[in-house]
Design an enzyme around this catalytic site. Sequence first.
Site, PDB file in Angstrom:
ATOM      1  CD  GLU A  91      -2.950  -1.061   2.306  1.00 51.76           C
ATOM      2  OE1 GLU A  91      -4.170  -1.102   2.090  1.00 51.76           O
ATOM      3  OE2 GLU A  91      -2.458  -1.041   3.441  1.00 51.76           O
ATOM      4  CB  CYS A 116       6.427  -2.429  15.964  1.00 48.72           C
ATOM      5  SG  CYS A 116       8.128  -2.029  15.488  1.00 48.72           S
ATOM      6  CG  LEU A 220      12.822   7.018  20.511  1.00 43.11           C
ATOM      7  CD1 LEU A 220      14.114   6.219  20.423  1.00 43.11           C
ATOM      8  CD2 LEU A 220      13.090   8.434  21.026  1.00 43.11           C
ATOM      9  CB  CYS A 340       0.384   6.660  12.529  1.00 43.05           C
ATOM     10  SG  CYS A 340       1.920   6.086  13.239  1.00 43.05           S
TER      11      CYS A 340
END
Length: 358
Positions: A91, A116, A220, A340
Amino acid sequence: MVDILNLTFEELETFLVEKLGEKKFRARQIWQWLWNKYVRDFDQMTNVSKQTRAQLKEHARIFWPEVVTTSKSQDGTTKFLLRLADGALVETVLIPGSQGRITQCLSCQVGCAMGCTFCATGTLGFERNMTMSEILGQVLVAREYLNDVAERPILRNLVFMGMGEPLLNLDEIMRSLHTLNSELGLQFSPRRITVSTCGVNPEGLRRLGESGLAYLAVSLHAPTQELRRTIMPKAARWELNDFIEALQSYPLKTRERITFEYLLLGGVNDSLEHAKQLVRLVSRTKAKLNLIVYNPSGDEADPYAAPTEERILAFEQYLWSKHVTAIIRKSKGADIKAACGQLKAAETGGTPCCAQND
């Protein structure tokens, strides 16, 4: 059959001379048709002889990713689900900014190996790296789409913040950056390109910095090694202190700073103590912070939630009080799962992960 979009300019010259027996000057003509005029068919190259075009059709192909679906958010964000030549799905997202400027979020891998815990892409696992032609094919698709939009918005910025970890596909990323920066290529200044990394490849970080081909952003998301190991288990293999030390010697242009991306997870990394730890960490570098509020997945099993508005503002204000530049970035495209951490390419849905404005 050669994927001609996967050749650098020098490789194209070699291919034309050694394989087709052509003169070197043909490379410039063909290159401009491919990257400046976005043709999909060799027969569209009208200043190239019919004989050369016939040879090109016999020995090479022009392949663009296939647009499977196009989704439009209420905020103007556009998401493309793309199918690559082998059927793999990725995507890319177009994020509207001010004055008709568009930022494109690019993928560089099919899936992602980082795992993650807050990112939907991490649930996919890693399938393979994308080639230069597949990476830059996303840009070609975007430019063709924008050329047909009545307002004629400008594709201004590129951010490698989609599917995958760029520094784990470094060779193809570097090839892509050279073509993007080339005056004969897509003509993007290094100041308009950002490569984001979790910090997993010291050698890759060094090579990217020495190239000067893009700005650097760091995913981070945690101010301590212990917390980073919990929420970003594979990224945390590089000790945080060692990573920061490497960033201290990262070459920066005048007035340039490293952008640290920090996803605020309610009750996980959003306390005042976390803010204090973050200040101590990033103050060791020339830094600015993008604070991104978590976008819940909607899944009942989702272990995370967005912080309260009060905690978000308190976190930001503490950073500013310690002279750390911090901006709360609004994630766009949440209603089409293009915000996000929501990237999960699938024909039934899915999406990438950016919070970048121009």
